[in-house]
Motif scaffolding. Structure first.
Motif, mmCIF file in Angstrom:
data_model
loop_
_atom_site.group_PDB
_atom_site.id
_atom_site.type_symbol
_atom_site.label_atom_id
_atom_site.label_comp_id
_atom_site.label_asym_id
_atom_site.label_seq_id
_atom_site.Cartn_x
_atom_site.Cartn_y
_atom_site.Cartn_z
ATOM 1 N N PRO A 142 17.621 6.190 32.826
ATOM 2 C CA PRO A 142 16.846 7.462 32.408
ATOM 3 C C PRO A 142 16.846 8.998 32.193
ATOM 4 N N ASP B 67 19.978 10.569 31.156
ATOM 5 C CA ASP B 67 19.398 10.674 30.035
ATOM 6 C C ASP B 67 18.704 12.439 29.734
ATOM 7 N N ALA C 89 9.631 11.793 26.383
ATOM 8 C CA ALA C 89 10.054 10.320 26.786
ATOM 9 C C ALA C 89 10.443 10.093 27.202
ATOM 10 N N SER C 90 12.025 10.754 27.487
ATOM 11 C CA SER C 90 13.105 10.675 28.643
ATOM 12 C C SER C 90 12.299 11.267 30.459
ATOM 13 N N GLY D 170 10.599 8.369 31.459
ATOM 14 C CA GLY D 170 11.133 7.310 31.229
ATOM 15 C C GLY D 170 11.782 7.326 33.076
ATOM 16 N N GLN E 140 8.960 6.689 35.709
ATOM 17 C CA GLN E 140 9.404 5.268 35.960
ATOM 18 C C GLN E 140 10.523 4.737 36.526
ATOM 19 N N ASP E 141 11.879 5.555 35.958
ATOM 20 C CA ASP E 141 12.638 4.760 37.339
ATOM 21 C C ASP E 141 12.825 4.885 38.545
ATOM 22 N N GLN F 114 5.819 4.298 41.047
ATOM 23 C CA GLN F 114 5.720 3.710 39.718
ATOM 24 C C GLN F 114 4.523 4.805 39.167
ATOM 25 N N ASP G 258 1.752 12.179 30.134
ATOM 26 C CA ASP G 258 2.772 11.909 29.949
ATOM 27 C C ASP G 258 3.616 13.704 28.937
#
Length: 227
Positions: free
Chosen positions: A93, A96, A145-146, A149, A152-153, A160, A168
């Motif tokens: 992520p 990305d 979205a990226s 992600g 969260q990673d 987290q 978001d």
């Protein structure tokens, strides 16, 4: 081009009306990217640029707004494709996100006129309504979205995030605002002794992800950068 030259312009052969349409779109895009005040664009200017009578445009676009909105869709599609291509094959992520954001900034700096066409503002609402920028919302959605992600990673439970979709979205919007500011200032004041652009991108992403700058710099330098 003078009126006499326009009159002498060769007609496209029968069945090649799309050639003229493409020329009109190219001319409008060029004018929007170079005019000091893009909001002053007229159909007459586009026609003069191509070398046709203004009435010829109506066979392809009902009015100036339709032509401008067509140009916007093409430019949004171009930028979206650049960002997608940059992220192709990204491993994870964060990679990305870095690839998408680096591609966005580099495209904006490499194409200042087209970038201003999309994000410079100034076009009257009756000519370019808000919904004409719908593709821009899709670009923002990909960044949202990226970024979510990447957040969260983190690899550690304490990192987290338990964020709502609205949070978001706001986080992605703030990141995009920072990237836009970087592009706009870089384009407006390119003669300043700016730090390395990749380093600036990495610093910006580090602030928004909490990840180490060095990690992001490495990802940014190895990301696929479409031409």
């Amino acid at each position: 081009m003078s009126s006499k030259e326009a009159a002498r312009r060769r007609r496209n052969p029968r069945g090649q009306g799309q050639v003229l349409k493409a020329e009109l779109v190219e001319a409008a895009a060029r004018l929007l990217a170079t005019l000091e005040r893009p909001e002053t664009l007229t159909l007459r200017q586009v026609a003069r640029e191509v070398g046709v009578a203004p009435a010829s445009i109506y066979g392809h676009f009902p009015d100036l707004g339709a032509l401008v909105q067509h140009v916007l869709r093409l430019r949004y599609d171009e930028l979206a494709a650049v960002m997608r291509t940059a992220a192709d094959g990204a491993e994870g992520p964060l990679a990305d996100l870095v690839a998408r954001c680096a591609a966005y900034v580099h495209w904006g700096v490499d194409h200042p006129g087209p970038y201003r066409t999309l994000f410079g503002g100034g076009m009257p609402a009756e000519l370019v309504p808000t919904n004409a920028h719908g593709a821009g919302e899709e670009l923002l959605g990909s960044v949202v979205a990226s970024l979510a992600g990447a957040r969260q990673d983190q690899g550690r439970p304490e990192h987290q995030d338990r964020r709502s979709p609205e949070q978001d979205w706001q986080a992605g919007l703030l990141l995009w605002t920072a990237l836009h500011g970087l592009v706009a200032l870089y384009n407006a004041h390119g003669n300043m002794p700016w730090p390395d652009l990749t380093d600036l991108i990495a610093q910006t992403l580090a602030l928004h992800t909490g990840r180490p700058v060095d990690e992001i710099v490495e990802l940014a330098r190895t990301a696929n950068r479409p031409t």
